[in-house]
Design an enzyme around this catalytic site. Sequence first.
Site, short mmCIF file in Angstrom:
data_model
loop_
_atom_site.label_atom_id
_atom_site.label_comp_id
_atom_site.label_asym_id
_atom_site.label_seq_id
_atom_site.Cartn_x
_atom_site.Cartn_y
_atom_site.Cartn_z
N VAL A 560 4.43 9.10 8.77
CA VAL A 560 5.82 9.27 9.17
C VAL A 560 6.22 10.74 9.14
CG1 VAL A 560 6.61 6.96 8.60
CG2 VAL A 560 6.58 8.70 6.83
N PRO A 562 7.42 14.18 10.50
CA PRO A 562 7.83 15.08 9.43
C PRO A 562 9.03 14.61 8.62
CG PRO A 562 8.84 15.81 11.47
CD PRO A 562 8.08 14.53 11.80
N ASP A 563 9.33 13.32 8.57
CA ASP A 563 10.57 12.84 7.97
C ASP A 563 10.78 13.32 6.54
OD1 ASP A 563 9.60 11.04 10.12
OD2 ASP A 563 11.49 10.00 9.76
N HIS A 564 9.77 13.13 5.68
CA HIS A 564 9.95 13.51 4.28
C HIS A 564 10.17 15.01 4.13
CE1 HIS A 564 7.77 9.65 4.03
NE2 HIS A 564 8.50 9.45 2.96
#
Length: 809
Positions: A560, A562-564
Amino acid sequence: MMALPLQGVRVLELTDGFGDTAGRFLADLGAEVVRVELPGGSASRTAQPIRDGVSIPFALRNSNKRGIVLDLDTDDDRERLRLLAQRSDILLESFPPGFLATRGVGAADLCRVNPALVAVSISGFGQSGPYRDWAATEQVLYALSGVLSRSGEPGEAPLLPPNGLIDESVGVHTAWSALLAYYDRLHTGHGQFVDISAFEVIAHGFDPGFGVQGSAAAGRSEDFPRGRPDAANFYPVYRCGDGQVRICLLAKRQWQAMYEWLGRPEEFADPKYDTIPARFAASERLNPLIEQLFSTYTRDDLVAEGAARGIPIGGLNTVAEVLTTEHFAASGTFVDAEIAFGLTARVPSGYAKINGERAGLRFRAPQLGEHNDLVLRSAGVDACVSIPAPQREPGARPFEGLRVLDMGVVVFGAELGRQFADNGADVIKIENSQFPDGLRQSKRGAALAASVAWGHRNRRSLGINLRSPEGIRIFKRLAEEADIVLANFKPGTLASMGLSYDELAAINPRIIVSESSAFGSVGPWNKRLGYGPLVRAACGVSALWRYSDASDGLCDGSTVYPDHIAGQVTATTILATLIHRLQTGRGAAIEVAQADTAIVQLGNQLVAEHLAPGSINAPGNSDPYSAPSGVYPCAGDDEWCVVTVRDDADWVALCGVLRRPDLVDDPRFATPEFRIAHRAEADEVLAQWLLLHTPTEAMETLQAVGIPTGAMIRLPDLLTDPHLTARGAYTELEHELLPAPLPTAKQVAHFAALPDWPLRQAPLAGAQTRAICEEVLGLSTVEIDSLVHDGVLQPPADDPALSPVSSTV
């Protein structure tokens, strides 16, 4: 030029590798960063790729800094370093554990010189634990953190993700941790030591297996075989008239729109295809239909048609195409600037915008010792800027007393709000039962999604209909006393609700409003539907995350990113603005585009490609600048190990382990350049030995002689990893709706004076609606009941106002 939020904050940086990106981020935000190098210069000055004699990584990661040289083996320069520490707020150092301490200028020594100093040590594995002295590279950390085990195609070798993402991610978390400790110092008067392990940062924060997840959960699911997850059809890629596009069919309405576009084929009329698993199972029949349809369109036409139909579609851009994309030019993502003496290039400007202006590149990286006279002349003379802050006793959580109104959704929203909730803020999650946070969609009918337990912990939840005028009025009353508003909607959404920064600042000048979206508010893509897979495709990440340029298969389907990291970038920018607010009393408008996060982190390849067109390709598992290097099979079933022989010293050490002294003098392998030219032969020498050893045996043997090596770890094995266990990396998170506790991080950085995160269970949607309205707004029971009856407030179903007795009164 705008007043950057960290102006007046002084950072003393002694890094060479991990940590230099943290100094760059702090410098972008306005800090005065002085980088100290040893005589002869940092090893990172020769980091590849090199163009026109300049290391692109060094140039990018050291822009906006001043540079000096000190010989720490001399008494005079050690004293100069102490004087610099006296006038500094933050120290960043990444030398091997013990290097500075043996010279009397370690973190503890400098904290005695300046008790208010925040001293941050960044290393591959931290200052303690059995791996403390091991060599850490990006490839080693991908392997050990569990990321590698989820990357690649079934039946093939696991695939290393692109270079740069780990260095930058470690830098972002380091900047956050440094500012968190500094913010605490402003309120307590006490500095502290912070120990950062790059291994823990990536295991907990890059794309965690035991944290807020999207499709990353595939890597720990019992539904997947021992090899890599079959993730290609999570977000499939199709050829079209002029390249490739990626599509995200997640919601039922998106599939129905695609079904109509395909001409309503009878074989997919069954309602079961409204679900992702059914379409995934039928991908061999469905994909040819979509590819045939798409073959007559260009990428731009498909994106436009998808937008008109409500189907998320994005073009797959190569690194070269990213550099000339109209949207990124219009949005200010790139700037043409001098990055080293005499070298100008098109470069990513920076991560964030504050009050509409980019906090990014201002001046080039320093030449060796360029600012010795300027910096050392003032060392120990001028005092640090005094920033006023309410005082409290040490040991409290840094954000106690702050209130956050959190409208964030899905992975990014959960990760951003959690940074403040875990550190003491009263984070009120704003929820509307008609438009639930996608993270609340649980699998197989579970009472609570694990990601909600991880991501929404330590919050309170307010159920409210912000599509009603009365709901907006209540939100504005909350905003009058709030400190921060978080949102990651499509650009313009807050303004359309009457909740823009200008409108909220008119009623509360101290408010900080943070908005994030896929591609930002400026440019032709500003209204595009933005999912992480489409961001990766648009920014060049996906094109590099495959076995070769000729490969149709993209291997980023079960991440997921670059969400974090984008959430961490945003949190850091907000924290810098909180520090600035202590001086000015005013808040700010912050904007972070997830695309900008990915492009900054892919900066090395983008700039190298700009300076030498055609030079950057998908490298697969081979480091283009080292040999032997790669991902190698080991003894056992689907067991793998990452090894990188960086230089001649590593090669000699490897020959010793292999008991092949004859190879040291073999002309094919005499230099790094010759080993690269004879990569296949060099790889074969190492590969044959690795087949006789398990990954752990190989790792321990090679690390013992200083060769960067990492066993490919699967996610469950992180919980028993000896180094993570020794450093207390995991604890358990309980929730009354979960059948068993969840493994979760206790903390990422190790702070000397900040407590571990609390683990209060995540609320059900709207669970604290009544309490918040009573305690924060002072509403009476009668007023709350009326608002519940009108559908403005949305408490849980067991609220008294929703009981049959109440409804008849």
